[in-house]
Design an enzyme around this catalytic site. Structure first.
Site, PDB file in Angstrom:
ATOM      1  CG  ASP A 266      87.613  70.974  -0.501  1.00  0.00           C
ATOM      2  OD1 ASP A 266      88.197  71.457   0.484  1.00  0.00           O
ATOM      3  OD2 ASP A 266      88.209  70.642  -1.541  1.00  0.00           O
TER       4      ASP A 266
HETATM    5  C1  GLC Z   1      91.594  70.222  -1.763  1.00  0.00           C
HETATM    6  C2  GLC Z   1      91.470  71.384  -0.809  1.00  0.00           C
HETATM    7  C3  GLC Z   1      90.941  72.629  -1.442  1.00  0.00           C
HETATM    8  C4  GLC Z   1      91.394  72.694  -2.887  1.00  0.00           C
HETATM    9  C5  GLC Z   1      90.723  71.580  -3.633  1.00  0.00           C
HETATM   10  C6  GLC Z   1      91.122  71.546  -5.102  1.00  0.00           C
HETATM   11  O1  GLC Z   1      91.189  69.035  -1.148  1.00  0.00           O
HETATM   12  O2  GLC Z   1      90.756  71.171   0.399  1.00  0.00           O
HETATM   13  O3  GLC Z   1      91.400  73.732  -0.669  1.00  0.00           O
HETATM   14  O4  GLC Z   1      91.048  73.950  -3.450  1.00  0.00           O
HETATM   15  O5  GLC Z   1      90.976  70.313  -3.033  1.00  0.00           O
HETATM   16  O6  GLC Z   1      92.482  71.260  -5.236  1.00  0.00           O
END
Ligand code: GLC
Length: 704
Positions: A266
């Site tokens: 993430d």
């Molecule tokens: C965010 C979220 C994740 C998302 C990623 C990209 O922090 O936790 O679900 O897909 O970043 O935007």
């Protein structure tokens, strides 16, 4: 599993790559303000995130996301080995056609519909240059204080697994290389919904049996459905951050499940291993994550910047780097990127926001709304000439979208008041009032009142956790004042989570939970309020009476002193009844159903067992019922839930019509993680229900 051709292609390409080119593939970049496109020419990025419509401000046209992606792709293909970029984006519940939030989608108890919506989202996103979505979000959630409960499918692993399978298939189809198909990303692996206190990013403690039987199943379903990627969770799970958890990322995901795609972190969660306190520095964090089985670093840059030196110091091996690169190249090949790295910009004009997409969005919004109360059959509204519609949502447009809708456009949405006007019968006069004082004044002259309340999407989603599940400030008082006028009162709640609306439910005659219903939410609401369609949603998550009742969920254990109305232990709190405000699986409609004639094909399950019941529409209107199958394993080597959902079927019945609804229960449906850690069944007595929700229904008994 990878094909021979695929493996030959991947290994042949890998053998030509330099260390720098390999590390480039493990690196995902976000083309923000200080982005230097030369990293693409130099092969220092394998993927771009957010490269889509949201960036068309960089001088690109309306369909700029395809042109923008093509622009970046051209730069990437100037690199020595011409490895195409993978464009990723959060296409969570629709792209330009915004569908109801995933929690609402789960309330429809219609995975096929979710699959169709995912397929439309894939067509729209790929027309806009995106080939990879960071969805479906599969986190089981038992704490509605957590803002991200909106993004998942609620509290039940069976329902979430059905949704996972349908949405992955909807996004990916049977051929991921088809131009309109999108690589799925099952997230957040795993246990993110157990963050303490419902507070995003906090740590969570989950026992192995609960991890195996509650939190992991939807991810296993996604992997079995062929999901190309997973994303690690922002959670310190039992002391090991998910981004560096080798047991889960390698032993379970690859060793047990045979997953052959790749795992992306993430946002900066590799670098955040330092904050977690398991890594001394960026180099240590990168080694921990890579060796755990985390293949691509989302935007922190630590893989690109430190793995080369760690290799030279012998802290990691080239084989470990190669395996991560291999997985990424494999998915790029499977997605057809080497053959078709560009997007036809003309597609956007044809594939976005089609009438078919809008119709599906409206059907989905209708099917997801849950009727929680309907005293005196107040709904559908009939026989009222002047109806006041009041509250902060009366003019809602973008507010209907919900969380994670960067590509939805407010101008695409018919304002809620206009949508209600369009669906109301001609002889009905609708008055609208957003302000409380005007609403209270007009209410005196109205025949009925509809209040549109709830939470704005800004209170829903990532890092939007609340400590109090009551309605936002001022709304409870508004309901109280309106109820005091004694007019027939309908309450419509827009929200991304269960709210503790106990008092408001007691004051209103009818309550309809609309969630954040998406682009066609207004029309869908009108069709339900005026009876063009009947509501048929059922709760995918338990509704607590108060914040203090959390966590509360249907598939709980029995305890040694179960609550029993006639028994010594009647309650768990001195100040609250033990039951929730509304249970999992609950929902009303404009007719009533009778359950009768429960039949089991045997009193012993050998291989399979057929369970059936007669469902009769005993009302005067057609209606859809979600018939649910639950079991209870009465004795286990570990304590067992008092109910577990094992099946559901939506049936639509005309007035007076009866239907025999049957389910087949297989031995493997009774398997669980036993006291010795193995997964399997145990002989003994079971209860089984065919039911309208998780607290009632016809009960039978059988032995295994
Ligand atoms: C965010 C979220 C994740 C998302 C990623 C990209 O922090 O936790 O679900 O897909 O970043 O935007």
């Amino acid at each position: 599993m990878p094909s021979k051709t695929e493996e030959t292609f991947v290994n042949h390409l890998l053998a030509q790559m330099s260390l720098e080119e390999k590390l480039g593939q493990l690196n995902q970049v976000n083309p923000g303000s200080e982005f230097d496109p030369s990293v693409l020419r130099e092969g220092k990025a394998g993927s771009l995130i957010n490269a889509s419509g949201a960036l068309t401000g960089q001088g690109f046209s309306d369909s700029g996301s395809a042109e923008l992606s093509n622009h970046f792709q051209k730069l990437a293909l100037e690199a020595r080995l011409k490895i195409p970029l993978l464009f990723g984006r959060d296409v969570i519940h629709g792209f330009r056609t915004v569908f109801p939030i995933p929690l609402a989608q789960a309330a429809a108890f219609d995975p096929d519909l979710a699959g169709q919506a995912a397929s439309i989202a894939a067509r729209e996103a790929t027309a806009s240059g995106i080939k990879w979505t960071f969805a479906p979000m599969l986190d089981i959630a038992r704490d509605p204080r957590w803002g991200r409960v909106a993004e998942g499918n609620g509290e039940d692993p069976f329902l979430a697994s059905q949704m996972a399978r349908a949405v992955v298939k909807g996004f990916q189809g049977d051929d991921l290389s088809a131009p309109e198909k999108l690589i799925a990303c099952a997230k957040h692996y795993v246990g993110y919904g157990a963050a303490e206190g419902g507070r995003d990013y906090e740590n969570g403690e989950i026992s192995e049996p609960t991890l195996r039987d509650v939190y992991l199943p939807p991810f296993h379903a996604a992997v079995k459905a062929g999901a190309g990627t997973l994303m690690s969770a922002f959670i310190d799970l039992n002391g090991i951050p998910a981004t560096a958890n080798r047991r889960l990322l390698t032993d379970v995901l690859r060793g047990e499940w045979g997953f052959d795609g790749f795992v992306v972190s993430d946002w900066e969660s590799v670098k955040e291993l330092i904050h977690h306190g398991v890594a001394e520095d960026e180099a240590h964090a990168a080694c921990l994550a890579l060796q755990a089985g985390l293949d691509m670093d989302m935007v922190s840059g630590v893989y690109l910047n430190t793995l080369g030196e760690s290799l030279r110091q012998g802290k990691i091996s080239m084989e470990e780097i190669d395996e991560a690169v291999r997985r990424i190249l494999r998915i790029k090949h499977r997605a057809g990127l080497f053959d078709q790295p560009f997007t036809d910009p003309l597609r956007a004009r044809r594939d976005l926001l089609t009438p078919e997409a809008r119709n599906l969005a409206r059907q989905f919004a209708r099917q997801s709304m849950v009727l929680l109360k309907n005293d005196r059959d107040l709904l559908p509204l009939q026989g009222f000439r002047r109806i006041l519609v009041a509250g902060p949502f009366v003019h809602a447009r973008g507010e209907l979208f919900g969380t994670w809708t960067p590509d939805g456009r407010t101008e695409d949405v018919t304002p809620l008041d206009e949508a209600l006007r369009q669906t109301a019968p001609k002889d009905v006069e609708l008055w609208f009032a957003e302000a409380t004082d005007l609403a209270l004044h007009l209410a005196h002259h109205a025949d009925a009142v509809v209040l549109l309340l709830g939470e704005h999407p800004v209170r829903s989603g990532e890092n939007c956790n609340v400590s109090d599940l009551g309605l936002p400030p001022g709304q409870a008082e508004f309901v109280q004042a309106m109820a005091a006028l004694g007019k027939p009162l309908v309450l419509v709640v827009f929200a991304g989570r269960p709210l503790a609306i106990t008092q408001q439910v007691s004051l209103a005659d009818a309550v309809l939970y609309a969630w954040h219903p998406g682009i066609e939410g207004g029309a869908a609401l009108g069709e339900i309020l005026f009876g063009v369609e009947a509501p048929s949603g059922r709760l995918p998550i338990t509704f607590p009476r108060a914040t203090g009742q959390v966590p509360i969920y249907y598939n709980q254990k029995n305890s040694g002193r179960p609550v029993h109305p006639e028994g010594q232990f009647k309650t768990r709190y001195l100040d609250l009844p033990p039951s929730p405000l509304f249970p999992f699986g609950f929902g009303l409609t404009y007719t009533r159903f009778e359950y009768s004639n429960l039949r089991l094909s045997s009193d012993t399950l050998r291989g399979t067992l057929e369970i059936s019941a007669e469902i009769t529409n005993i009302g005067a209107r057609p209606g859809a019922e979600v018939v649910q199958l639950y079991i209870r394993d009465l004795v286990g080597s570990l304590t067992r839930p008092i109910r577990e959902l094992k099946g559901f079927q939506r049936v639509t019945l005309q007035p007076g019509e009866s239907r025999c609804v049957s389910f087949t229960l297989r031995e493997e449906d009774l398997a669980f993680t036993r006291a010795d850690g193995t997964f399997g069944v145990e002989p003994g007595k079971f209860h089984v229900w065919v039911a309208p929700d998780s607290v009632s229904g016809l009960r039978g008994e059988f032995r295994l």
